[in-house]
Structure formats: structure tokens, C-alpha cells
Design a protein around this motif. Structure first.
Motif, PDB file in Angstrom:
ATOM      1  N   SER A   1       0.900  -1.037   0.089  1.00  0.00           N
ATOM      2  CA  SER A   1       0.116  -0.137  -0.174  1.00  0.00           C
ATOM      3  C   SER A   1       1.075   1.093   0.032  1.00  0.00           C
ATOM      4  O   SER A   1       1.668   1.384   0.926  1.00  0.00           O
ATOM      5  CB  SER A   1      -0.832  -0.142   1.279  1.00  0.00           C
ATOM      6  OG  SER A   1      -1.056   1.254   1.875  1.00  0.00           O
TER       7      SER A   1
ATOM      8  N   ARG B   1       1.767   5.523  -0.534  1.00  0.00           N
ATOM      9  CA  ARG B   1       1.619   6.737  -0.353  1.00  0.00           C
ATOM     10  C   ARG B   1       1.805   7.494  -1.714  1.00  0.00           C
ATOM     11  O   ARG B   1       2.565   7.181  -2.453  1.00  0.00           O
ATOM     12  CB  ARG B   1       2.568   7.438   0.601  1.00  0.00           C
ATOM     13  CG  ARG B   1       2.462   6.985   2.112  1.00  0.00           C
ATOM     14  CD  ARG B   1       3.268   7.924   2.865  1.00  0.00           C
ATOM     15  NE  ARG B   1       4.617   7.955   2.531  1.00  0.00           N
ATOM     16  CZ  ARG B   1       5.522   7.065   3.241  1.00  0.00           C
ATOM     17  NH1 ARG B   1       5.229   6.141   4.079  1.00  0.00           N
ATOM     18  NH2 ARG B   1       6.603   7.441   2.732  1.00  0.00           N
TER      19      ARG B   1
ATOM     20  N   ASP C   1     -18.951  12.840 -10.798  1.00  0.00           N
ATOM     21  CA  ASP C   1     -19.822  11.881 -10.261  1.00  0.00           C
ATOM     22  C   ASP C   1     -19.159  10.346 -10.526  1.00  0.00           C
ATOM     23  O   ASP C   1     -18.990   9.972 -11.442  1.00  0.00           O
ATOM     24  CB  ASP C   1     -21.307  12.239 -11.149  1.00  0.00           C
ATOM     25  CG  ASP C   1     -22.307  11.247 -10.649  1.00  0.00           C
ATOM     26  OD1 ASP C   1     -22.235  10.145 -10.034  1.00  0.00           O
ATOM     27  OD2 ASP C   1     -23.550  11.433 -10.579  1.00  0.00           O
TER      28      ASP C   1
ATOM     29  N   ARG D   1     -20.625   7.843 -10.515  1.00  0.00           N
ATOM     30  CA  ARG D   1     -21.423   6.872 -11.605  1.00  0.00           C
ATOM     31  C   ARG D   1     -21.533   7.311 -12.997  1.00  0.00           C
ATOM     32  O   ARG D   1     -21.776   6.519 -13.853  1.00  0.00           O
ATOM     33  CB  ARG D   1     -22.958   6.872 -10.803  1.00  0.00           C
ATOM     34  CG  ARG D   1     -22.943   6.317  -9.584  1.00  0.00           C
ATOM     35  CD  ARG D   1     -22.613   4.442  -9.752  1.00  0.00           C
ATOM     36  NE  ARG D   1     -22.900   3.884  -8.485  1.00  0.00           N
ATOM     37  CZ  ARG D   1     -22.808   2.469  -8.441  1.00  0.00           C
ATOM     38  NH1 ARG D   1     -22.483   1.835  -9.400  1.00  0.00           N
ATOM     39  NH2 ARG D   1     -22.872   2.095  -7.161  1.00  0.00           N
ATOM     40  N   GLU D   2     -21.481   8.615 -13.210  1.00  0.00           N
ATOM     41  CA  GLU D   2     -21.520   9.143 -14.525  1.00  0.00           C
ATOM     42  C   GLU D   2     -20.314   9.919 -14.719  1.00  0.00           C
ATOM     43  O   GLU D   2     -20.056  11.031 -14.278  1.00  0.00           O
ATOM     44  CB  GLU D   2     -22.642   9.995 -14.417  1.00  0.00           C
ATOM     45  CG  GLU D   2     -23.821   9.731 -13.895  1.00  0.00           C
ATOM     46  CD  GLU D   2     -24.822   8.991 -14.761  1.00  0.00           C
ATOM     47  OE1 GLU D   2     -24.808   8.933 -15.866  1.00  0.00           O
ATOM     48  OE2 GLU D   2     -25.898   8.499 -14.129  1.00  0.00           O
TER      49      GLU D   2
ATOM     50  N   SER E   1     -19.177   2.485  -6.650  1.00  0.00           N
ATOM     51  CA  SER E   1     -19.903   2.648  -5.406  1.00  0.00           C
ATOM     52  C   SER E   1     -18.743   3.536  -4.508  1.00  0.00           C
ATOM     53  O   SER E   1     -17.995   3.176  -4.389  1.00  0.00           O
ATOM     54  CB  SER E   1     -20.428   1.618  -4.815  1.00  0.00           C
ATOM     55  OG  SER E   1     -19.353   0.619  -4.219  1.00  0.00           O
ATOM     56  N   VAL E   2     -19.355   4.602  -3.794  1.00  0.00           N
ATOM     57  CA  VAL E   2     -18.695   5.515  -3.074  1.00  0.00           C
ATOM     58  C   VAL E   2     -19.117   5.055  -1.649  1.00  0.00           C
ATOM     59  O   VAL E   2     -20.419   5.355  -1.328  1.00  0.00           O
ATOM     60  CB  VAL E   2     -18.764   6.865  -3.514  1.00  0.00           C
ATOM     61  CG1 VAL E   2     -17.895   7.707  -2.371  1.00  0.00           C
ATOM     62  CG2 VAL E   2     -18.053   7.177  -4.960  1.00  0.00           C
TER      63      VAL E   2
ATOM     64  N   ASP F   1     -20.400   5.480   2.172  1.00  0.00           N
ATOM     65  CA  ASP F   1     -21.010   6.965   2.952  1.00  0.00           C
ATOM     66  C   ASP F   1     -20.223   7.507   3.415  1.00  0.00           C
ATOM     67  O   ASP F   1     -20.094   8.734   3.501  1.00  0.00           O
ATOM     68  CB  ASP F   1     -22.230   6.361   3.842  1.00  0.00           C
ATOM     69  CG  ASP F   1     -23.174   5.318   3.227  1.00  0.00           C
ATOM     70  OD1 ASP F   1     -23.648   4.317   3.794  1.00  0.00           O
ATOM     71  OD2 ASP F   1     -23.516   5.798   2.040  1.00  0.00           O
TER      72      ASP F   1
ATOM     73  N   LYS G   1     -15.395  11.506   2.399  1.00  0.00           N
ATOM     74  CA  LYS G   1     -15.690  12.770   2.472  1.00  0.00           C
ATOM     75  C   LYS G   1     -14.121  13.434   2.330  1.00  0.00           C
ATOM     76  O   LYS G   1     -13.157  12.841   2.520  1.00  0.00           O
ATOM     77  CB  LYS G   1     -16.041  13.161   3.956  1.00  0.00           C
ATOM     78  CG  LYS G   1     -17.483  13.642   4.085  1.00  0.00           C
ATOM     79  CD  LYS G   1     -17.488  14.364   5.622  1.00  0.00           C
ATOM     80  CE  LYS G   1     -18.819  14.731   5.819  1.00  0.00           C
ATOM     81  NZ  LYS G   1     -19.608  13.568   6.675  1.00  0.00           N
TER      82      LYS G   1
ATOM     83  N   CYS H   1     -10.528   5.714   7.744  1.00  0.00           N
ATOM     84  CA  CYS H   1     -10.704   6.294   9.344  1.00  0.00           C
ATOM     85  C   CYS H   1     -11.640   5.597  10.293  1.00  0.00           C
ATOM     86  O   CYS H   1     -11.288   4.873  11.291  1.00  0.00           O
ATOM     87  CB  CYS H   1     -10.848   7.665   9.436  1.00  0.00           C
ATOM     88  SG  CYS H   1     -10.778   8.660  10.798  1.00  0.00           S
TER      89      CYS H   1
ATOM     90  N   LYS I   1     -15.436   0.414  10.888  1.00  0.00           N
ATOM     91  CA  LYS I   1     -16.477  -0.283  10.337  1.00  0.00           C
ATOM     92  C   LYS I   1     -16.839  -1.511  11.028  1.00  0.00           C
ATOM     93  O   LYS I   1     -18.071  -1.414  11.325  1.00  0.00           O
ATOM     94  CB  LYS I   1     -16.338  -0.576   8.833  1.00  0.00           C
ATOM     95  CG  LYS I   1     -16.428   0.690   8.095  1.00  0.00           C
ATOM     96  CD  LYS I   1     -15.962   0.384   6.747  1.00  0.00           C
ATOM     97  CE  LYS I   1     -16.923  -0.126   5.932  1.00  0.00           C
ATOM     98  NZ  LYS I   1     -16.778  -0.431   4.594  1.00  0.00           N
TER      99      LYS I   1
ATOM    100  N   ALA J   1       3.824   0.096   4.111  1.00  0.00           N
ATOM    101  CA  ALA J   1       2.359  -0.607   4.474  1.00  0.00           C
ATOM    102  C   ALA J   1       1.995  -1.644   3.668  1.00  0.00           C
ATOM    103  O   ALA J   1       2.292  -1.309   2.313  1.00  0.00           O
ATOM    104  CB  ALA J   1       1.489   0.651   4.673  1.00  0.00           C
TER     105      ALA J   1
ATOM    106  N   ASP K   1     -26.824   2.328  -2.997  1.00  0.00           N
ATOM    107  CA  ASP K   1     -25.590   3.026  -3.029  1.00  0.00           C
ATOM    108  C   ASP K   1     -25.589   4.476  -3.073  1.00  0.00           C
ATOM    109  O   ASP K   1     -24.998   5.628  -2.358  1.00  0.00           O
ATOM    110  CB  ASP K   1     -24.473   2.762  -4.565  1.00  0.00           C
ATOM    111  CG  ASP K   1     -23.290   3.493  -4.453  1.00  0.00           C
ATOM    112  OD1 ASP K   1     -22.822   3.942  -5.604  1.00  0.00           O
ATOM    113  OD2 ASP K   1     -22.526   3.743  -3.209  1.00  0.00           O
ATOM    114  N   ARG K   2     -26.451   4.837  -3.859  1.00  0.00           N
ATOM    115  CA  ARG K   2     -26.797   6.558  -4.057  1.00  0.00           C
ATOM    116  C   ARG K   2     -28.258   6.668  -4.275  1.00  0.00           C
ATOM    117  O   ARG K   2     -29.094   6.087  -5.097  1.00  0.00           O
ATOM    118  CB  ARG K   2     -26.149   7.104  -4.915  1.00  0.00           C
ATOM    119  CG  ARG K   2     -25.649   8.493  -4.482  1.00  0.00           C
ATOM    120  CD  ARG K   2     -24.671   9.161  -5.425  1.00  0.00           C
ATOM    121  NE  ARG K   2     -25.009   9.274  -6.680  1.00  0.00           N
ATOM    122  CZ  ARG K   2     -24.231   9.865  -7.748  1.00  0.00           C
ATOM    123  NH1 ARG K   2     -22.872   9.875  -7.445  1.00  0.00           N
ATOM    124  NH2 ARG K   2     -24.714   9.721  -8.890  1.00  0.00           N
TER     125      ARG K   2
ATOM    126  N   TYR L   1     -29.146   3.964  -7.102  1.00  0.00           N
ATOM    127  CA  TYR L   1     -28.149   3.031  -7.696  1.00  0.00           C
ATOM    128  C   TYR L   1     -28.181   1.797  -6.329  1.00  0.00           C
ATOM    129  O   TYR L   1     -28.003   2.024  -5.338  1.00  0.00           O
ATOM    130  CB  TYR L   1     -26.577   3.317  -7.444  1.00  0.00           C
ATOM    131  CG  TYR L   1     -26.538   4.376  -8.427  1.00  0.00           C
ATOM    132  CD1 TYR L   1     -26.651   5.966  -8.566  1.00  0.00           C
ATOM    133  CD2 TYR L   1     -26.012   4.100  -9.908  1.00  0.00           C
ATOM    134  CE1 TYR L   1     -26.359   6.804  -9.493  1.00  0.00           C
ATOM    135  CE2 TYR L   1     -25.560   5.049 -10.979  1.00  0.00           C
ATOM    136  CZ  TYR L   1     -25.970   6.364 -10.786  1.00  0.00           C
ATOM    137  OH  TYR L   1     -25.678   7.270 -11.811  1.00  0.00           O
TER     138      TYR L   1
END
Lengths: 109, 127, 664
Positions: free
Chosen positions: B26, B28, B53, B55-56, B79-80, B82, B85, B112, B115, C380, C605-606, C614
Motif C-alpha cells: 500500500s 503513499r 460523479d 456513477r456518471e 460505489s462510493v 457513505d 468525505k 478512518c 466499520k 505499508a 449506493d446512492r 443505484y
């Protein structure tokens, strides 16, 4: 509030100290204060008792396996002899004369 | 016999790690270069850089080193999560092509706030 | 009141120190009253910790935000149940919970363990005291739940995803498991310290280990169910380090439960059992460390964590202590018995142990490697699903097979011919099942097909065992088939309870195989009226619903579900937008088919302003077998744990023959 809290804390602390000291408070002058450890004889007896139980349990399980069909007749015949011998030896070893000391052992039904 | 089984299990393990590798590195943004091929890129989303976007047409943003300023533009579709940010730490997989990190769809993961663990994220941040 | 809490914990620490230092001296010099005094110290430590826990619980329920901990983890709008659950929501509280459970278990173990022999117990007390010292020290000096501050009006609140019934039960159950593994370890160390060579410590701790193992297993299943429903990424287990943290001690404990049976029956593997019980305990400490110290985010966040370095230090001390003790007592652990045949029940237990330990070690490596790599090379690395899944398959599938073979093989030695006969029926069932599945299309995933076939084999062999046993009892004179069945189980609780647990694991395997190897995933953008097909389901977007609640705005996509021409109702999936903290939570829609155990799992998703959504749809066959497995698992464990008067009498005769009544 703080005074109450400290008072309760003091009560707790004192109660705990008393409880910890209890064995000494109950027996201020005991006849003996030794922690009994199993002696050599007792250790041998325990080892023999475990072996006896192991042999008897193995026999019992063999019988069960044979009865339910997990162990075939010929396998049963091969295995049961040595197991019976082991159990007999273990039982004999536990007899008072063999162990040579106190603690008679009652044979398991 | 035990030694044999242990050896067999060890062999399975070594075979796998030698073929598939011990893990995906991974990197940087400051470590990224065109030679690397497909890697996981970890960094912080630069404030104010999010456009588009997912999706588009694709989501565009800049990702910078968590402790640094070097940044790289990222193009992502799929897919992003939730929790995505600006100023959040994320990991995304993809390849650097012509100066833009093109991400594999659906590989964006926000790092961060935890989950899966029952601990409150706040205790993590403090730690 | 925080002063009371703080004081109570200091008292607990003092008592734990007493139990450790004075207890060790009493055991070493053989002083009876002093040893009893140290035992009392353990119970008193529990009382003190309990008082501290009451103080914290009261503060949580009262919304006393002068407690920093209460302010950080609750808010006034939470229900009482969730306020109380904040007890273990943060680092300090969870350490206090550990201490509470530890002192509680220690008290019970000492009280019920009076039978095991005073000299053994005299050494168990300081060992348990030592662990209590660590956790008491942590909550007194390093991470105190009783820090205070000028009370603000409102608290920071609890993360939305934690406000869930599963999260009420998951951490306490896990902790009951983790801490429970300290008891067999302490008794093992006590046995070594008192130089005892008998199996009394195993007999005394068998039920403890079993109970801890059950709690750990059920706790993990609850966590998986929570992740499935609450986080909603479509799975239930992600090989996250925190998830692995609980799995590793569970695997070690599983191995220990099996190999201890060999020691009881044949007197073999004494050293191996010592290593396993030490490993299980160390892994549970490590698991707590992983979950709570923040080390998994990055090695750098670990060094900033206050409890991380202390935990590592304690794990180091415990490891050194255990290993030195085991190796110094090696001569005591020597056994005469050897493995007689590679084809015997002992041998299958041994293979099972090797596979379990191998799986545990590969997971450990997967967790440690990234940390080591980052610490040593500054680079990492991420070890992900493919690595773990490969080894789960390589080691797990043979383990599955062994569960079926083990019960069918005799102890000591089994002739190949006898094997052939006993295997015939289960093998036949398995092959038939395999063929049927192949025809039904299960060949799309080879590991899945293998898992199903092995599962059929194991279930057949378990059923076979039950049938054979019942028949045998009937032949012995039981009045009816149900009577034969129940007397079979009650007379052989460990064996048949164990079979039920195995059946639970098989159900778990079937559920995991079905939902991962044979799942269907479809994604798409839907406008109202549009359809998406996944497997044999058709979903049509009806529209978007929006609802306002006290703390959030709930947005849901309403989808009509149809399968094979019949309407199955509607499913709602969407997001909750919380006003406080600007959080968004994912709310999935799940439709479980009770007949097939299949889940239709929808996540959005959205959701756009123009009412287009989605969606990602998963069809997960047999996934509900996983949760069913949890229930069967509990049932099996209960059967195995159930007190057995006959067994107690037998043990009494063995260890205290002078106390036992005379038998004709």
C-alpha cells in the motif's frame, strides 16, 4: 457528595481488609498451619487411580463402540484382551498392600 | 509423523506466499510512480478537490500523503462509501497512468472510522 | 461519586497485589491460613470491582456528564439499555469490564475449585492475582473510567451503528469468552507450579474452557450478524484484524478441547496441551490488545495509544512466565504412551489439531505481517481476503472431512477393513449428494461443491452415530425409541453433545459455502418503474420514501420483489442521515426465505434527487444456515456442559476416596 463517597470507600476498604484477615481471625492459634501437599505415596495413588479410570473407561467405550457397530467383532477381539489386562493390572496396583499406605480404594462398579 | 505434517503444512503456506505474495503493498502518493502497476494507494482526500460523479463520468479528486503535501489526481468510478468525505483517509486500488491514478471500480475504502469493531471511533482517534 | 469508583479500583488493585504476592509466598512456604487469606483477597477484589462498576453504571444511567467517560460515549436521548451498553463502548470501560469478569470468574473458580486440592489452588490464586493486577493497574493508572471534568450539558452520543441489539450482547459475550480462557491457563500454571502430574487441573477446568469457547463462538456469530445487517456491505466476515482477533483464540481453544480429550483417555500430549492452553490465553490477551489499542489502524497510532505498550509488556511477561514454567517442568510432563496407529481416533484428533493450529498461525501471520512490515521497512502492506480465504479452504475443508471421519474410527487402532464397512453408508450418502448437487449446477464452484459433499458426509456420519447408538440402547432394554434416544444422550453427554456441536459447524460450513461460492451479485441504476433481475428474483423500483425521526432523516427506496411469477412483497433499503455529527448510515433491506435459507439482500449506493437509485443486489443461498448453526451450537454446548451426577461420583472416588461413601 464527596464526603459520602469517601465514607463509602472507607467502609469498602475496611470490609475487604477484615475479610482478607478472616482466616487469621477465625483461627488465631491453630493446631497446624501447613498446606497439605500430596506426599509421594498420595501422588502415586493418584497416578494409579487415573490409570485405572483410564483403562476402565477405555474398556467401557470399546464395549459401547462394539455394541453400536463402530468396532467390528474381530477388531473387538483383538483390542479387548490387552485392555482387560491393563485394567486388571491397574486395579491390582491400587490394592492397599501394593500402594503400601493409607487410603483404601473402592473398586468402581 | 508430526514433523512430516508440519512440514507439509509449511509447504502449502510457502507455496501460496511465493506465488501470490505476502500482501498487496500500500503506497503513499509520494511513493507512487508509473512503474508500479496495480497497487493500493492510501492517503487523505485533499480539501476542495472533489468533482464529478462516480456513477456518471467518474469522480475526480486529489489524494495526498497523510503526513505531507505530495498529491496525485485520482479518477474513480463505482460505489462510493457513505463515509467518503474530504479530509478523510481512504485506500483505493488502481494504476498510475499518464499522471492520473485510475482506480479499479468499487475498491474505494474509507479507512478512518472503524466499520467492524464495536469500539466507538472516537476512542480510535484519540489513540 | 467518581471518587468512590476510583477508590474502589485502588482497593481492587491492592487486593490483587496481595493475592499475587502473599498468595505466591503462601503457596511456596505452605502456609494454610495465609493461602486462604489470599483466596479471600480475590473475592474481595471482585466486590471492590463490582462497586466501581456500579458507580460507572449509575453515572451512565443518570447522564452524569461530569464523568468524562459518560460524556464521551452517551447522550441524553439514548434509551437506558444503550446508555448502559456504553459501559463497554470505550477503552476505559471495556478494561473495567474485563477486570469485573476476571475477578468474577476467579472468585467462582476458587470457590468451586476447592475440590482440586489445596496445594494446587494455592498456586492458582497468585497466577489469577497477577492477571488481575495488570487490569486493575490499567484502570487505576493508565485508562481510568473515572476521569472527571466540568459537566457539559450534553454528551457526544453513541455511534448510530452501535445502537443495535446485537451490539448490546456482542462485546460482553466476547469478553466472557476471552476472560474465560484465563481460568484453564491459571489452573495449568498452578498445576506446574505445584509440580502436580495428575489431570486434576484438566478435570476442574473442562467446563470453564467449554463455556468460554461457547461464549467466544456465539459472540463472534453475533458480531458477524451485526456486520451483515448493520454495516451492510453484503458480507458478514471481512478478515478484519479485529475479527481475526477473536477467531484466533477460538481456534486455539477448539484444538485444546480436542487434544485434552486425548490426554484424558490415553495420557498423551501433555506438553502439547500446555502449549495450547498457554497459546489460547495469550491469543485472547492479544485479541483484546488488537481490538482496543488502535494498533490496527497503523503502527504509528499504536505508539500514541496509552494502553498499547502496557498490553504488549504484559503479554511479554505472561509469555515468558508460561514458557519458562512449561520448559522447566518438562520432565514432569513426559508420558509413556505413544501413538499406536496413524489410523485411529487419536490420530484424527492430532490431524485436527495440526490443521486448527496451522489455520490459527496463518491468520496470526496475516495480522502481524502488515504491522511488522510497517515497523521494520516503513512500507505499508495490506493482507486481504484472498490470502485468508485460500488458507480457510486449504485447512478448513480437510477439517470438515475429519469431523466426519473421527467419530467413525475406533481408539488406538482401526483396521482398514472395519473402516471400509463403517464408512460405506456415510460415504455413499456423500457421493450421492455430490452427484445430485453437480446436476443441480453446484459445479460452478469446486470448493463449494467439495464443501457441500464433505458436509453431507459429516452429517451422514453424525446421523449414523445417533441411529446406531439409539438402536444399541433399545437392544439393551430401553422402553421406546424416544426413551432410548434420550438415555443415550444423557449417558454419553460429552460424546453426543460433541456430535451436535459438529453438526452446528457443518451447518456453518454449508451456510458459508452457499453464501460465498454460489452468491449472485447485480448492480444497476433504477428509475421508478424500472426493474433489475438477480438470480430468479425481479426487483422493481416503486419509489422513494422519506421519513423524519427524532434524530435522523430516513430515506428509503421501495422495491417490489417478484419471483417465478408470484409477488413476494416489498423491500426497503436506503440511508439514514443523522443530524448530529453529519453521519450517514447504510440501511439494508433483507428478505429471508425461510424454506431455503436464502437471502435477498439489497443495499443502495446512492439515491439521487430525481428519484433514481443505484442499487446493489445480492442473492445469498443458504446464508441463514449460519445463524441457525449458532442455535445448534448453543444446544450442543449445553448438552456437553450439563452436570453429570455419575461423572461427579466417579471423579470423587478417584480424587477423594476417603470422602466417598463405601460401595458394596
Amino acid at each position: 457528595m464527596t464526603l459520602l463517597a469517601l465514607a463509602l470507600a472507607a467502609v469498602l476498604a475496611i470490609a475487604c481488609v477484615v475479610y482478607v484477615a478472616r482466616p487469621f481471625l477465625r483461627e488465631p492459634a491453630p493446631a497446624e498451619d501447613r498446606l497439605d501437599e500430596p506426599g509421594e505415596l498420595e501422588r502415586r495413588r493418584l497416578a494409579l487411580a487415573e490409570e485405572r479410570d483410564r483403562a476402565l473407561a477405555a474398556l467401557k467405550e470399546l464395549e459401547f463402540d462394539h455394541r453400536t457397530g463402530a468396532v467390528s467383532d474381530e477388531d473387538y477381539r483383538t483390542l479387548v484382551g490387552p485392555l482387560r489386562r491393563e485394567a486388571a493390572e491397574a486395579l491390582r496396583a491400587l490394592e492397599p498392600r501394593a500402594v503400601g499406605g493409607p487410603g483404601r480404594v473402592h473398586a468402581r462398579r | 509423523m508430526i514433523a512430516l505434517s508440519v512440514a507439509a503444512l509449511l509447504a502449502v503456506f510457502l507455496l501460496y506466499t511465493s506465488i501470490a505474495g505476502g500482501g498487496t503493498p500500500s503506497l503513499r502518493p509520494s511513493q507512487l510512480s508509473e512503474q508500479h502497476g496495480e497497487v493500493a494507494l492510501a492517503g487523505k482526500v485533499v480539501h476542495g478537490s472533489v468533482r464529478g460523479d462516480a456513477r456518471e463520468g467518474g469522480l475526480r479528486f486529489r489524494l495526498r500523503d497523510v503526513k505531507g503535501t505530495a498529491s496525485v489526481p485520482v479518477l474513480y468510478s463505482g460505489s462510493v462509501p457513505d463515509l467518503f468525505k474530504e479530509d478523510r483517509d481512504i485506500v483505493v486500488q488502481g494504476t498510475l497512468r499518464n499522471g492520473v491514478f485510475v482506480a479499479e471500480p468499487g475498491t474505494l475504502v474509507t479507512k478512518c472510522p472503524s466499520k467492524y469493531e464495536p469500539a466507538k471511533p472516537g476512542s480510535q482517534d484519540r489513540a | 461519586m467518581p471518587e468512590l469508583g476510583r477508590a474502589a479500583l485502588i482497593v481492587a488493585l491492592g487486593l490483587a497485589l496481595y493475592a499475587l504476592l502473599v498468595g505466591a509466598y503462601a503457596a511456596w512456604s505452605g502456609r494454610r491460613r495465609l493461602a486462604a487469606s489470599a483466596q479471600n483477597a480475590i473475592l474481595a477484589a471482585f466486590a471492590a470491582t463490582f462497586v466501581a462498576s456500579l458507580v460507572l453504571s449509575a453515572a451512565l444511567l443518570r447522564d452524569d456528564f461530569s464523568f468524562t467517560y459518560v460524556q464521551e460515549h452517551t447522550s441524553t436521548d439514548l434509551s437506558s439499555a444503550y446508555k448502559l451498553s456504553a459501559f463497554w463502548g470505550g477503552q476505559e470501560g471495556s478494561l473495567l469490564l474485563w477486570l469485573l469478569i476476571l475477578t468474577g470468574y476467579s472468585t467462582a473458580a476458587v470457590a468451586f475449585g476447592r475440590r482440586v486440592g489445596r496445594d494446587l489452588l494455592a498456586w492458582v490464586v497468585p497466577v489469577l492475582g497477577g492477571v488481575c493486577v495488570f487490569f486493575a493497574f490499567m484502570v487505576v493508572a493508565v485508562a481510568s473510567p473515572f476521569a472527571t471534568q466540568p459537566a457539559p450539558v450534553e454528551g457526544a452520543g453513541m455511534t448510530a451503528s452501535l445502537q443495535n441489539p446485537y451490539m448490546l450482547a456482542h462485546p460482553p459475550l466476547l469478553y466472557l469468552g476471552y476472560v474465560g480462557l484465563a481460568i484453564p491457563w491459571a489452573f495449568a500454571m498452578g498445576a506446574l507450579l505445584s509440580r502436580r502430574t495428575d489431570e486434576r487441573w484438566i478435570v476442574a477446568t473442562r467446563r470453564w474452557t467449554l463455556a468460554a469457547w461457547t461464549f467466544l463462538g456465539v459472540g463472534q456469530l453475533l458480531g458477524a450478524h451485526w456486520a451483515y445487517e448493520e454495516i451492510g456491505w453484503g458480507g458478514y466476515f471481512a478478515w478484519d484484524p479485529v475479527e481475526n482477533a477473536a477467531l484466533m483464540p477460538w481456534l486455539a481453544a477448539t484444538a485444546f478441547l480436542h487434544s485434552v480429550m486425548i490426554q484424558e483417555k490415553r495420557g498423551m500430549l501433555k506438553v502439547w496441551n500446555m502449549i495450547l492452553v498457554v497459546g489460547a490465553f495469550l491469543l485472547s490477551l492479544f485479541g483484546t490488545f488488537l481490538t482496543r489499542s488502535g494498533v490496527v489502524n497503523s503502527i504509528h497510532s499504536f505508539t500514541q495509544s496509552s494502553i498499547g505498550p502496557w498490553f504488549l509488556l504484559f503479554i511479554g511477561i505472561a509469555t515468558a512466565f508460561s514458557l519458562v514454567l512449561v520448559f522447566s517442568r518438562l520432565p514432569l510432563l513426559r508420558s509413556q504412551t505413544r501413538l499406536e496407529s496413524l489410523i485411529s481416533r487419536e490420530a484424527t484428533f492430532l490431524y485436527n489439531n495440526l490443521l486448527l493450529v496451522a489455520l490459527c498461525l496463518t491468520i496470526l501471520w496475516g495480522v502481524l505481517f502488515p504491522l511488522v512490515s510497517e515497523a521494520v521497512r516503513g512500507e505499508a502492506v495490506n493482507v486481504g481476503g484472498p490470502y485468508y480465504n485460500f488458507f480457510l479452504r486449504s485447512f478448513g475443508l480437510p477439517l470438515l472431512l475429519l469431523m466426519g471421519i473421527g467419530p467413525l474410527i475406533a481408539w488406538r487402532r482401526a483396521s482398514l477393513r472395519a473402516l471400509g464397512r463403517t464408512f460405506l453408508v456415510p460415504l455413499g450418502v456423500a457421493l450421492a449428494a455430490g452427484l445430485v448437487l453437480l446436476v443441480l449446477g453446484a459445479g460452478s464452484s469446486i470448493p463449494g461443491l467439495v464443501a457441500y459433499t464433505f458436509s453431507a458426509f459429516v452429517l451422514a456420519s453424525i446421523a449414523f452415530e445417533f441411529v446406531r447408538g439409539t438402536r444399541a440402547r433399545r437392544a439393551l432394554g430401553a422402553s421406546s425409541w424416544p426413551a432410548a434416544f434420550s438415555s443415550l444422550i444423557s449417558r454419553n453427554r460429552r460424546r453426543y453433545g460433541g456430535y451436535i456441536v459438529h453438526a452446528a459447524i457443518v451447518l456453518l460450513a454449508i451456510g458459508v459455502a452457499g453464501s460465498s461460492a454460489y452468491e449472485t451479485v447485480r448492480e444497476g441504476k433504477l428509475r421508478p418503474g424500472q426493474e433489475l433481475r438477480a438470480a430468479d428474483y425481479t426487483l422493481r423500483l416503486q419509489g422513494i420514501e422519506q421519513r423524519e425521526t427524532a434524530n435522523a432523516v430516513q430515506v428509503r427506496a421501495v422495491l417490489d420483489v417478484e419471483r417465478g411469477g408470484s409477488e413476494l412483497g416489498s423491500l426497503r433499503a436506503g440511508k439514514n442521515h443523522y443530524r448530529v455529527g453529519d453521519e450517514v448510515s447504510n440501511e439494508v433491506g433483507i428478505r429471508s426465505d425461510l424454506l431455503t435459507g436464502e437471502d435477498l439482500f439489497v443495499t443502495t449506493d446512492r439515491i439521487d434527487g430525481d428519484d433514481s437509485v443505484y442499487v446493489k443486489v445480492f442473492v445469498k443461498p443458504l446464508v441463514n444456515f449460519i445463524w441457525l448453526a449458532g442455535l445448534v451450537f448453543i444446544l450442543g454446548s449445553l448438552v456437553t456442559l450439563w452436570p453429570d451426577a455419575r461423572e461427579q461420583r466417579r471423579l470423587l472416588l478417584r480424587y477423594e476416596p476417603q470422602a466417598a461413601p463405601t460401595e458394596a
